[in-house]
Design a protein around this motif. Structure first.
Motif, PDB file in Angstrom:
ATOM      1  N   ALA A 208      50.893  -2.849 -77.307  1.00 39.31           N
ATOM      2  CA  ALA A 208      49.884  -2.841 -76.276  1.00 39.31           C
ATOM      3  C   ALA A 208      49.910  -2.158 -75.308  1.00 39.31           C
ATOM      4  N   ARG A 209      50.894  -1.616 -74.783  1.00 43.80           N
ATOM      5  CA  ARG A 209      51.184  -0.629 -73.847  1.00 43.80           C
ATOM      6  C   ARG A 209      50.513   0.816 -74.220  1.00 43.80           C
TER       7      ARG A 209
ATOM      8  N   LEU B 165      48.798   1.456 -76.670  1.00 45.40           N
ATOM      9  CA  LEU B 165      47.235   1.492 -76.940  1.00 45.40           C
ATOM     10  C   LEU B 165      46.307   1.547 -75.928  1.00 45.40           C
ATOM     11  N   GLY B 166      46.916   0.779 -74.621  1.00 43.53           N
ATOM     12  CA  GLY B 166      46.149   0.546 -73.467  1.00 43.53           C
ATOM     13  C   GLY B 166      45.295  -0.770 -73.445  1.00 43.53           C
ATOM     14  N   VAL B 167      45.908  -1.515 -74.271  1.00 40.82           N
ATOM     15  CA  VAL B 167      45.137  -3.031 -74.486  1.00 40.82           C
ATOM     16  C   VAL B 167      46.048  -4.089 -74.189  1.00 40.82           C
ATOM     17  N   THR B 168      45.584  -5.425 -74.192  1.00 44.87           N
ATOM     18  CA  THR B 168      46.755  -6.429 -74.006  1.00 44.87           C
ATOM     19  C   THR B 168      47.414  -6.896 -75.045  1.00 44.87           C
TER      20      THR B 168
ATOM     21  N   GLN C 123      47.295  -9.651 -76.494  1.00 48.25           N
ATOM     22  CA  GLN C 123      46.266 -10.605 -77.376  1.00 48.25           C
ATOM     23  C   GLN C 123      45.441  -9.799 -78.054  1.00 48.25           C
ATOM     24  N   ALA C 124      45.146  -8.618 -77.696  1.00 47.03           N
ATOM     25  CA  ALA C 124      44.343  -7.473 -78.567  1.00 47.03           C
ATOM     26  C   ALA C 124      45.001  -6.964 -79.542  1.00 47.03           C
ATOM     27  N   ILE C 125      46.405  -7.030 -79.657  1.00 44.30           N
ATOM     28  CA  ILE C 125      47.211  -6.431 -80.751  1.00 44.30           C
ATOM     29  C   ILE C 125      47.268  -7.686 -81.890  1.00 44.30           C
TER      30      ILE C 125
ATOM     31  N   GLN D 280      44.861  -9.974 -82.375  1.00 45.09           N
ATOM     32  CA  GLN D 280      43.421  -9.821 -82.896  1.00 45.09           C
ATOM     33  C   GLN D 280      43.390  -8.653 -84.070  1.00 45.09           C
ATOM     34  N   ARG D 281      43.567  -7.380 -83.603  1.00 48.80           N
ATOM     35  CA  ARG D 281      43.725  -6.193 -84.512  1.00 48.80           C
ATOM     36  C   ARG D 281      44.672  -6.439 -85.799  1.00 48.80           C
TER      37      ARG D 281
END
Length: 167
Positions: A127-128, A130-133, A135-137, A139-140
């Protein structure tokens, strides 16, 4: 003889002897009486360890409960939550000893640190990067945009690892 075990009484006496010397050595240097700050620290830790193992605590808990104290009262006096006090002191000697041994066994068998040689990235690291949370990981991964696997170690611990596509 008092209510403390011989070991606790000895550790207390040793610490009191250091206190009576009134040594003022700083940063581990020797004070005017030959003791060091580290000697005093060792004495404090020795007393704490002896008191933790002292059966006087269990005897006092049982006496308080027999006198009508509640687990809330015991927990308050011991500086614990009621559930922690019950876990530590409820049951007979054999039950308590078995519970303590099971806890020690779990601690011996399961290291407290996360291994650093696992494949891929942790969810947080991915997540860090890719600059996302986190939770976004997840979901992906669910959508098939990222690959993830659960890695199980021989001791039974499992870790979710994420494999980012090579750029």
């Amino acid at each position: 003889m008092g209510f403390l075990s011989t070991e606790s009484a000895r550790a207390l006496a040793e610490l009191m002897a250091l206190d009576a010397l009134d040594a003022h050595g700083a940063d581990g240097t020797r004070g005017p009486t030959g003791t060091t700050a580290l000697d005093r620290l060792r004495g404090i830790r020795s007393l704490i360890a002896a008191l933790e193992a002292d059966p006087a605590s269990l005897a006092a808990v049982r006496e308080a409960l027999d006198a009508g104290a509640s687990w809330d009262d015991v927990a308050d006096a011991a500086g614990l939550s009621p559930s922690a006090a019950k876990y530590r002191w409820s049951g007979d000697d054999e039950t308590i000893a078995a519970r303590q041994e099971a806890s020690r066994k779990r601690k011996r068998e399961r290291p407290s640190s996360v291994p650093t040689d696992l494949p891929g990235l942790s969810v947080a690291d991915a997540a860090r990067q890719l600059g996302v949370t986190p939770q976004a990981i997840y979901q992906r991964v669910t959508r098939g945009l990222l690959e993830a696997r659960t890695v199980e170690l021989p001791d039974g611990r499992t870790y979710k690892r994420v494999f980012l596509p090579e750029a």
